[in-house]
Design a protein around this motif. Sequence first.
Motif, mmCIF file in Angstrom:
data_model
loop_
_atom_site.group_PDB
_atom_site.id
_atom_site.type_symbol
_atom_site.label_atom_id
_atom_site.label_comp_id
_atom_site.label_asym_id
_atom_site.label_seq_id
_atom_site.Cartn_x
_atom_site.Cartn_y
_atom_site.Cartn_z
ATOM 1 N N GLU A 97 50.617 11.948 59.011
ATOM 2 C CA GLU A 97 51.286 11.128 59.947
ATOM 3 C C GLU A 97 52.617 10.328 59.637
ATOM 4 O OE1 GLU A 97 47.868 8.499 62.179
ATOM 5 O OE2 GLU A 97 47.603 8.383 59.819
ATOM 6 N N LEU A 98 53.351 10.393 60.276
ATOM 7 C CA LEU A 98 54.935 9.791 59.838
ATOM 8 C C LEU A 98 54.999 8.756 61.007
ATOM 9 C CD1 LEU A 98 56.783 13.009 59.400
ATOM 10 C CD2 LEU A 98 55.854 11.921 57.666
ATOM 11 N N LEU A 99 55.629 7.561 60.374
ATOM 12 C CA LEU A 99 55.987 6.430 61.057
ATOM 13 C C LEU A 99 57.372 6.095 60.652
ATOM 14 C CD1 LEU A 99 54.980 4.351 63.384
ATOM 15 C CD2 LEU A 99 54.518 2.793 61.277
ATOM 16 N N TYR B 210 52.460 6.306 51.708
ATOM 17 C CA TYR B 210 53.495 5.027 51.109
ATOM 18 C C TYR B 210 54.171 4.615 52.520
ATOM 19 C CZ TYR B 210 53.601 8.008 46.786
ATOM 20 O OH TYR B 210 53.106 8.429 45.646
ATOM 21 N N GLY B 211 54.779 3.468 52.081
ATOM 22 C CA GLY B 211 55.797 2.863 53.291
ATOM 23 C C GLY B 211 54.872 1.427 53.923
ATOM 24 N N SER C 47 58.169 2.086 58.760
ATOM 25 C CA SER C 47 58.289 3.310 58.496
ATOM 26 C C SER C 47 57.010 3.705 57.494
ATOM 27 C CB SER C 47 59.470 3.816 57.780
ATOM 28 O OG SER C 47 60.649 3.362 58.884
ATOM 29 N N MET C 48 56.394 4.567 57.771
ATOM 30 C CA MET C 48 55.098 5.022 56.619
ATOM 31 C C MET C 48 55.027 6.451 56.851
ATOM 32 S SD MET C 48 51.619 3.097 56.775
ATOM 33 C CE MET C 48 50.345 3.153 55.148
ATOM 34 N N PHE C 49 54.201 7.045 55.571
ATOM 35 C CA PHE C 49 53.956 8.272 55.526
ATOM 36 C C PHE C 49 52.552 8.359 55.038
ATOM 37 C CE2 PHE C 49 53.296 11.677 52.215
ATOM 38 C CZ PHE C 49 53.281 12.853 52.966
ATOM 39 N N ALA D 87 43.841 5.949 59.500
ATOM 40 C CA ALA D 87 44.854 6.559 59.999
ATOM 41 C C ALA D 87 45.880 5.552 60.215
ATOM 42 C CB ALA D 87 44.557 7.325 61.358
ATOM 43 N N ILE D 88 47.013 5.719 60.504
ATOM 44 C CA ILE D 88 48.084 4.956 60.893
ATOM 45 C C ILE D 88 47.935 4.701 62.190
ATOM 46 C CG2 ILE D 88 50.650 4.635 61.137
ATOM 47 C CD1 ILE D 88 51.218 6.640 58.923
ATOM 48 N N ASP D 89 47.521 5.443 62.983
ATOM 49 C CA ASP D 89 46.918 5.266 64.423
ATOM 50 C C ASP D 89 45.759 4.476 64.527
ATOM 51 O OD1 ASP D 89 45.952 5.009 66.858
ATOM 52 O OD2 ASP D 89 46.053 7.383 67.415
#
Length: 308
Positions: A233-235, A192-193, A198-200, A28-30
């Motif tokens: 997840e979106l950053l 991606y990202g 910024s990331m997806f 996870a991005i988290d």
Amino acid sequence: MKHLWLLLLGVGLALNPGISWGQVVTPAIDPARPSKLAAASSWRFGTSVAMATQFGGQKTDQQKVPDHNFGSSGLLVIQPSAITIELASNGSDDLAVWDATSDLLYPSSQNESSGSIAVRGEGRVSVGLGGISRAKESRGIFRQQSGFGGSFGFRLGEGFFGAVGMNRITEKVAAVEDKQWNEMLGGLALVYGDPDSSMFRLEGSLVSSPLVAGGTGLETIHHKTWEQNADLELLWSRWYLSAGSTTTKTFPALVREGDQHLTRIRYGLGYRKLSFSLIFYRTLADEQLGSKMYKERGYGATLGFGFL
């Protein structure tokens, strides 16, 4: 335009109650959420330490449990190079278990710890080994589960990932013959990202385990389960948004039981960069069997620190 269509697809998948969040293919991005497969941890973004906590309330048509602590967890990731070591622990002593046949909530305790090591090869493949230990107590039955497993992950192109794996689980219950089964996991992801800007991330996965029946009592049964997973997840400029849902189907094995579908939806909002993250969550869970209904409403937060 290609990325826009992927984003719209991701939103639709994540809000579908038949799909849920999960870390089977990619982390996870988290940074506070552990990987379910060792191979997934290879794609992490450096060494980190994180913790999480959650509280909320539960109710059925007959009972209501006021807001209380659902549990807490901790995660340590060590990634000096292409090797990644992940250690995780989480537990709850107060999260009640719903018995749909009686429509009652029973006190329970659940604790789990896991460890894994994964190796990444040239940024394209990942292999991992892991072990897990679980302790569950409810309705006077204490279950001790231990297991080990292996997994394989791959990356195609810029951001398409896949993974498969298996855990061999052994369960011990006093005065009952040990039970064993294979827990199968697999999925696909798009990522991606830049994880520090910024990331997806969009992931969908499946986790399944078979029925193991050594008798006609609850303590002799491991129910067949089928879990559908996905996570969006979106950053964006280090601001974090997420949406996901989990549907777990438990198949009947005893008299008076029926198919049960637990749907858990989770939304997240927070701030995340590689060195620090703080994210808040809202969780809603619903399960129905016939005219009986179980509801769970929770809030949570995660805190993470990264070290490159």
